[in-house]
Design a protein around this motif. Sequence first.
Motif, mmCIF file in Angstrom:
data_model
loop_
_atom_site.group_PDB
_atom_site.id
_atom_site.type_symbol
_atom_site.label_atom_id
_atom_site.label_comp_id
_atom_site.label_asym_id
_atom_site.label_seq_id
_atom_site.Cartn_x
_atom_site.Cartn_y
_atom_site.Cartn_z
ATOM 1 N N ASN A 296 0.855 -1.192 0.000
ATOM 2 C CA ASN A 296 0.000 0.000 0.000
ATOM 3 C C ASN A 296 0.888 1.237 0.000
ATOM 4 O O ASN A 296 2.114 1.131 0.095
ATOM 5 C CB ASN A 296 -0.953 0.004 1.209
ATOM 6 N N THR A 297 0.276 2.401 -0.122
ATOM 7 C CA THR A 297 1.036 3.649 -0.157
ATOM 8 C C THR A 297 1.151 4.290 1.227
ATOM 9 O O THR A 297 1.609 5.436 1.339
ATOM 10 C CB THR A 297 0.386 4.653 -1.128
ATOM 11 N N ASN A 298 0.760 3.579 2.264
ATOM 12 C CA ASN A 298 0.821 4.097 3.632
ATOM 13 C C ASN A 298 2.087 3.689 4.366
ATOM 14 O O ASN A 298 2.630 4.456 5.166
ATOM 15 C CB ASN A 298 -0.389 3.612 4.445
ATOM 16 N N HIS A 299 2.553 2.485 4.114
ATOM 17 C CA HIS A 299 3.572 1.857 4.944
ATOM 18 C C HIS A 299 4.865 1.674 4.150
ATOM 19 O O HIS A 299 4.844 1.164 3.032
ATOM 20 C CB HIS A 299 3.046 0.493 5.410
ATOM 21 N N TYR A 300 5.990 2.078 4.722
ATOM 22 C CA TYR A 300 7.289 1.880 4.081
ATOM 23 C C TYR A 300 8.309 1.399 5.099
ATOM 24 O O TYR A 300 8.180 1.640 6.307
ATOM 25 C CB TYR A 300 7.784 3.168 3.418
ATOM 26 N N MET A 301 9.324 0.705 4.604
ATOM 27 C CA MET A 301 10.366 0.188 5.489
ATOM 28 C C MET A 301 11.604 -0.162 4.678
ATOM 29 O O MET A 301 11.502 -0.671 3.554
ATOM 30 C CB MET A 301 9.874 -1.061 6.226
ATOM 31 N N GLY A 302 12.784 0.123 5.217
ATOM 32 C CA GLY A 302 14.009 -0.230 4.535
ATOM 33 C C GLY A 302 15.187 -0.238 5.479
ATOM 34 O O GLY A 302 15.122 0.312 6.581
ATOM 35 N N ASN A 303 16.279 -0.858 5.043
ATOM 36 C CA ASN A 303 17.485 -0.863 5.857
ATOM 37 C C ASN A 303 18.718 -1.075 4.993
ATOM 38 O O ASN A 303 18.630 -1.550 3.852
ATOM 39 C CB ASN A 303 17.407 -1.934 6.959
ATOM 40 N N LYS A 304 19.848 -0.700 5.538
ATOM 41 C CA LYS A 304 21.114 -0.829 4.825
ATOM 42 C C LYS A 304 21.667 -2.237 4.907
ATOM 43 O O LYS A 304 22.392 -2.672 4.000
ATOM 44 C CB LYS A 304 22.131 0.169 5.397
ATOM 45 N N THR A 305 21.330 -2.967 5.964
ATOM 46 C CA THR A 305 21.861 -4.318 6.139
ATOM 47 C C THR A 305 21.497 -5.211 4.966
ATOM 48 O O THR A 305 22.336 -5.938 4.427
ATOM 49 C CB THR A 305 21.335 -4.934 7.448
ATOM 50 N N ASN A 306 20.229 -5.150 4.565
ATOM 51 C CA ASN A 306 19.769 -5.965 3.448
ATOM 52 C C ASN A 306 19.728 -5.190 2.132
ATOM 53 O O ASN A 306 19.255 -5.723 1.124
ATOM 54 C CB ASN A 306 18.377 -6.529 3.741
#
Length: 333
Positions: A296-306
């Motif tokens: 959806n356009t509400n939720h985002y997530m990210g990281n440098k490890t992966n």
Amino acid sequence: MNINLKISDLSRILTGISVIAVLGGCASMTSDPALKSVLAKKDTVKVTERVENAKVAWLAHALLEPATRKYLVDVLAAEPIPKDWDVLDYSTAASMTGDLLAGSVNSGLGNALGATSLVVGLLAGDGSKAATSGYLLPANIDGTEITSAEQARTVAIANIKGKVQHLASNIEYGVSCVHDCNGFNPVYLFKVSTNRQQRFDYEPESFSITIRLDEFVAASNTKQLDSLAAGFPVAWRTIGHHGAMIEMRDKLKFDEQGELIILPARSQGLSVSVNGWDNHANTPFGRYVHRQLLDNTNHYMGNKTNSMFVYNGKVHYFTTNGYWNAFDRIIIN
């Protein structure tokens, strides 16, 4: 604006390419299906449209350097505002954001926006955040007006929990909540269903999903940029740079009674966690799970490890924090 690629960034990219080349050969040498799945080649497609890249990168801006964020502001502030949005609230504020970062901080409109806090908020930090996540909401959703931060948080956690149930049905796993089921830090245990057809080379017998949804606040200094990036007028958002975390674990530990072992939070404000393998984002199965949960356009997530950023059902490969189009490759397998 021209942003130079740092020697350190170039080194990181070249090192990554070398590692991928080496691991690609190793993938054919291991019999461990989990490791083989991690080492398998990632198929990607490139996003060439500048504004679309800028929108994704803005949502992930906690991972990026200040100069890179400045460029993203310039790109988004030049975008037209949809006619059904509040023009005074969004278009004027968006253009003023660009003016503020260009140095015009003494205007009346700049003062009204809170120039100092705005500039500090956009350019603070050096892009060294290891991870980011957030949840954005409009003032109205499904015909219901959201009038408080508490209500926004309740709506968001209900939506996330709904995604968990949809995921279980989609991948044909059984799912049960085993911790904080009525709260904002639930833990879910997934177990593969009998007679299920295997879809991926590696699929765990069981895995866990831990959610941590922090408190919400009314959107303020960056709401015009958040709105342009998300595609709707943002009224509420999670506090901080990592307020809507999802954590996937495999190779789980169970106690003598067969209950999932859940580790307590190490300090106040942190979520509980599950001890297990956390490299799922680098497997096709794990990426599929993340696409479903953040579809959806509400939720985002990210990281440098992966080296990834997940948003709107897409897994973006993350290259370097000093380049504005660091998320222009989408992993499709």
